[in-house]
Every structure is written in C-alpha cells, then in structure tokens.
Design a protein around this motif. Sequence first.
Motif: not given
Length: 91
Positions: A22-34
């Motif tokens: 789940s990703v709350p409404k009004g949000h987005l998932a991103v991936y970060v890191g090298e």
Amino acid sequence: MGIRLPGILLGKRIFQSSAASSVPKGHLAVYVGESKKKRFIVPVSYLRHPSFQDLLSQAEQEFGFDHPMGGLTFPCDEEAFLDLTCSLNAL
C-alpha cells in the motif's frame, strides 16, 4: 526542519517502506540509493518543486523509462535524498 528518525521524517510524512503493497492516497513510492535501494513513500506535492524535478530529470537520464526496481528509481545516495526532502518540508 523535521526531526530525523530512522526512515521517517516528521512534518510532511516521508516513510521508508519495505512493503511493496500500500501507498497512501496522494503519495508515491520511490527507490533511492546507489548500491542497495531503499523504498520511500513521498507526497505527490513534491513533484511540483524544481529541486525534485531536477532529481526526476537525473532519473530519466540514468534509467529512461526502464527502472531496475520496477518503480521510480533515483540515482542518488540516501543522505542526499533525505537532505532534499528535509528542505522541501521546510517550505
């Protein structure tokens, strides 16, 4: 300026999330890191900020539309991403 906790910034909520669901409404998932990628949930309101748009441009140049994690991946280290999100929270 928000208070830093492991993976969570207070103010506007930014979550470090390992669950792919789940990703709350009004949000987005991103991936970060090298090398090791971490998943963060950020408000979609960040998309209108020039600093975040620069990060999106870098992601486009690095990955095009083929992101290795299956979601939006940013080619920066976690600390730089957290610094950016802290500055966006202060606005």
